[in-house]
Design an enzyme around this catalytic site. Structure first.
Site, mmCIF file in Angstrom:
data_model
loop_
_atom_site.group_PDB
_atom_site.id
_atom_site.type_symbol
_atom_site.label_atom_id
_atom_site.label_comp_id
_atom_site.label_asym_id
_atom_site.label_seq_id
_atom_site.Cartn_x
_atom_site.Cartn_y
_atom_site.Cartn_z
ATOM 1 N N GLY A 198 0.804 -1.213 0.000
ATOM 2 C CA GLY A 198 0.000 0.000 0.000
ATOM 3 C C GLY A 198 0.828 1.250 0.000
ATOM 4 O O GLY A 198 1.090 1.836 1.039
ATOM 5 N N THR A 199 1.266 1.657 -1.155
ATOM 6 C CA THR A 199 2.121 2.815 -1.252
ATOM 7 C C THR A 199 2.219 3.217 -2.707
ATOM 8 O O THR A 199 1.749 2.510 -3.585
ATOM 9 C CB THR A 199 3.529 2.494 -0.695
ATOM 10 O OG1 THR A 199 4.300 3.667 -0.701
ATOM 11 C CG2 THR A 199 4.207 1.478 -1.574
#
Lengths: 200, 268
Positions: free
Chosen positions: B63-64
């Site tokens: 998640g980035t």
């Protein structure tokens, strides 16, 4: 998603591989070389699970070179293929099997050209032509139909182009370019990259 | 679905939960007198695969949004600063670009702790190499080293996806993508993370060799901003690093809620 193909002629072997390195739905790299040079006249083409391909192929590559350093002469393509298969088989029932599909192409002084098909279950078969990947389902019948043992180099390249045009037309995955190499008694030659153009 | 295993009360003896090497978690649980405590923690940034109210079309992970590209002025690396943990923003001001040494910077994606640890281990090994051989290891060598160090952990929960951006020997910039599944790719443009498809589409239209430094940083910021707009697991601020022959330089962290970022029809 990846594609490998090999065609053996009377005194050469023609091999090609796609150039896409993908991760999930993204093409991370469009110029990845999937062929590993084991010696002056042997190429290993390797596709499969993300990290396993490079790790396994480089492991085989370094071991083949080590054999040459220790013994003063190179392994023949048959010996190299069997060595590779043995390594795959040894790892197959360990906790860390390598999930790779391979084509090994080489030219031997005494035996002539050879193309070896290996898969992740460590099967080994010497074949006049072979392919790996989803594209193999589309192109093996073309090879069945048009292959002859006495193909000239130009005819083999034309046959390869036929296969790639078929992929361009029918395969759902876009493979924008293919590296092509030819092995004969003079060694490994880089041929022009094949770039299929236009939707048919 | 991943279960959370409870730590029994303090009476039982402790074995280190870290097991090196590749093994599969399932067979660890024993009911014998000496149970091995195995603590599984959700890595920050991992999407909620256990409770999909909407099924994911493809495996989104990490998640980035991080990105890096090469141009005539060196290498630009940019990343957002949101650390997420299953829908909670665990930290809105985390640092996802970690310097390894004066001429090498790594963007991190995956499990924050794993990335921070392995970057430090890489920095240690590179420093040792420098002391032993009298010269810095190239970015290619650093990438190979990291890939080989991560390979024994393939099949475990370790999750590191990094791009190493460096300047080799005063000559040229280079960029490598290294992933804990064993991938190691050299390239000129990479974006990693759940926001990477959005960033790729902005970058593919704008990255050229001939960009000026200002254009390149603005493009990098724009790409991260667009990704954070669409991706829930990316957000908050943007970090931009610029690597040249003189080393890395960090731009001031920019808050993306500033008005100039919010006019979506204007190019920043």
């Amino acid at each position: 998603m990846e594609y490998l193909i090999g065609i053996q002629g009377p005194d050469f072997v023609l091999v090609a591989a796609d150039n896409v390195a993908a991760s999930s739905i993204i093409q991370m790299k469009q110029d990845q070389d999937k062929m590993f040079k084991l010696s002056d006249k042997i190429l290993l083409l390797c596709v499969g699970e993300a990290g396993d391909t490079v790790q396994f192929a480089e492991y085989i590559q370094k071991n083949i070179q080590l054999y040459k350093m220790r013994n003063g002469y190179e392994l023949s393509p048959t010996a190299a293929a069997n060595f590779t298969r043995k390594n795959l088989a040894d790892y197959l029932r360990s906790r860390t099997p390598y999930h790779v599909n391979l084509l090994l192409a080489g030219f031997d002084e005494t035996d002539g050209p050879g193309l070896y098909f290996m898969d992740y279950l460590s099967a080994l078969a010497k074949a006049p032509f072979a392919a790996h990947g989803y594209g193999a389902y589309l192109t093996l019948s073309i090879l069945d139909r048009y292959y002859r043992p006495d193909l000239t180099r130009d005819e083999a390249v034309e046959l390869l182009k036929k296969c790639i045009e078929e992929l361009n037309k029918r395969l759902i995955i876009n493979l924008p370019s293919f590296s092509v190499r030819l092995i004969d008694k003079d060694g490994i030659h880089d041929l022009e990259k094949l770039v299929p153009v236009g939707a048919k | 679905c991943r279960e959370r295993r409870e730590l029994p009360c303090r009476s039982s003896s402790f074995e280190t939960p870290i097991k090196y090497g590749r093994f599969y978690c399932n067979f660890i649980i024993l009911s014998q007198p000496c149970p091995i405590q195995f603590v599984l923690s959700f890595p920050p940034g991992f999407p909620p695969s256990c409770s999909p109210s909407v099924p994911l079309p493809f495996t989104m992970s990490h998640g980035t949004t991080t990105l890096a590209f090469i141009f005539q002025g060196g290498v630009i690396a940019a990343a957002d600063t949101r650390s997420s943990c299953n829908g909670l923003v665990a930290c809105p001001a985390s640092q996802k670009i970690l310097p390894v040494h004066s001429h090498l910077v790594g963007t991190t994606s995956g499990t924050s702790a794993d990335c921070a640890l392995w970057k430090r281990i890489l920095a240690r090994e590179l420093r040792l190499y420098q002391l032993r051989h009298g010269r810095r290891l190239s970015t290619a060598g650093a990438a190979k080293l990291l890939a080989h160090m991560l390979h024994p952990f393939k099949g475990t929960e370790l999750c590191v996806a990094a791009t190493l951006c460096g300047w080799d020997g005063g000559e040229r910039p280079s960029l490598y993508y290294v992933c804990s599944d064993g991938t190691r790719l050299q390239g000129e443009l990479f974006s990693v993370g759940s926001g990477s498809p959005y960033a790729y589409s902005v970058l593919d239209g704008g990255v050229r060799w001939g960009l000026t430094v200002e254009e390149a940083t603005s493009l990098a910021r724009q790409a991260v901003y667009r990704a954070t707009h669409r991706d829930a697991y990316s957000g908050n601020c943007v970090d931009v690093y610029h690597i040249t022959s003189k080393g890395w330089a960090r731009r001031d962290r920019e808050d993306q809620l500033q008005p100039r970022f919010q006019k979506s029809w204007e190019a920043v």
